[in-house]
Each structure stands twice: as C-alpha cells, then as structure tokens.
Design a protein around this motif. Structure first.
Motif, short mmCIF file in Angstrom:
data_model
loop_
_atom_site.label_atom_id
_atom_site.label_comp_id
_atom_site.label_asym_id
_atom_site.label_seq_id
_atom_site.Cartn_x
_atom_site.Cartn_y
_atom_site.Cartn_z
N GLY A 1 38.40 35.26 37.32
CA GLY A 1 37.78 35.36 36.04
C GLY A 1 38.10 36.79 35.50
N SER A 2 37.88 37.05 34.22
CA SER A 2 37.94 38.37 33.68
C SER A 2 37.44 39.46 34.89
CB SER A 2 37.55 38.70 32.51
OG SER A 2 38.34 37.78 31.52
N GLN A 3 37.93 40.48 35.07
CA GLN A 3 37.37 41.67 35.79
C GLN A 3 36.79 42.59 34.72
OE1 GLN A 3 37.56 41.16 39.38
NE2 GLN A 3 38.13 39.26 38.48
N LEU A 4 35.53 42.77 34.71
CA LEU A 4 34.85 43.84 33.90
C LEU A 4 34.61 45.09 34.22
CD1 LEU A 4 32.34 41.08 32.10
CD2 LEU A 4 34.73 41.64 31.60
N THR A 5 34.75 45.99 33.65
CA THR A 5 34.63 47.60 33.82
C THR A 5 33.49 47.90 32.69
OG1 THR A 5 36.26 47.85 35.24
CG2 THR A 5 35.38 49.77 34.22
#
Length: 104
Positions: free
Chosen positions: A93-97
């Motif tokens: 999935g999208s890697q969130l920061t």
C-alpha cells in the motif's frame, strides 16, 4: 497558527509502480486529486512522479485538522482508488510519512 488552533495533518505518501503501470497510476492519481481537492478540509493535495525514477510516485498532502483527515480517509472514492492501486504497485500500500513543523 495560534496555540488554540487545531494542528494541520501533513504527510506524504510514496509508492512504486509495477513495470508498465506508470501511466495507469498517473491517471488514477489525477482523478483522485480532483476529488480530494474538493474536500472542504483539504489544504493541499499534490501528486508527483519522480523525474529520475518514473516508477516512483510521491503525494504531498495537507489537511486542516484531524477531522478533515478523517473525512478524507473515509471518503468512498479513496477506497475505490486504493482498491485499483493495490495490484499496480510493488508495496502492500502507500507508504505514509507524517510531518510536523519545526516551528510555528
């Protein structure tokens, strides 16, 4: 930002397209951007394709506050986007920061 004002939610999302899926993802992101930018709590939604690595995508996002972000992640078009994106990317999935300002 005053001490009483709610803090904005600031983050970036990153993901990598599987070979041959770059154009499809760019189109999906363009459609999502139109929807997200209409959200009342969206301050900024800026998707990018990394110029030196076209399979990499980066999305900078700012929402007015926690409630605006909750409205964003529960919007039905977000689920549709993520369901279409999942089989097109390398990651799960999208890697969130999450970001926070160094000063106010």
């Amino acid at each position: 930002m005053s001490a009483d004002a709610p803090a904005p939610k600031v983050l970036y999302a990153e993901f990598t397209a599987l070979p041959g899926c770059e154009e499809t993802i760019a189109g999906l992101l363009a459609g999502l951007a139109d929807d997200v930018r209409r959200e009342p709590g969206c301050v900024e939604f800026a998707p990018y394709q990394v110029s030196t690595e076209p399979s990499r995508f980066f999305v900078y996002e700012v929402y007015r506050d926690d409630d605006a972000f909750t409205a964003h992640i529960t919007a039905p078009y977000g689920r549709v986007f993520n369901d279409k994106l999942a089989p097109l990317i390398v990651e799960a999935g999208s890697q969130l920061t999450w970001l926070q300002p160094l000063s106010s």
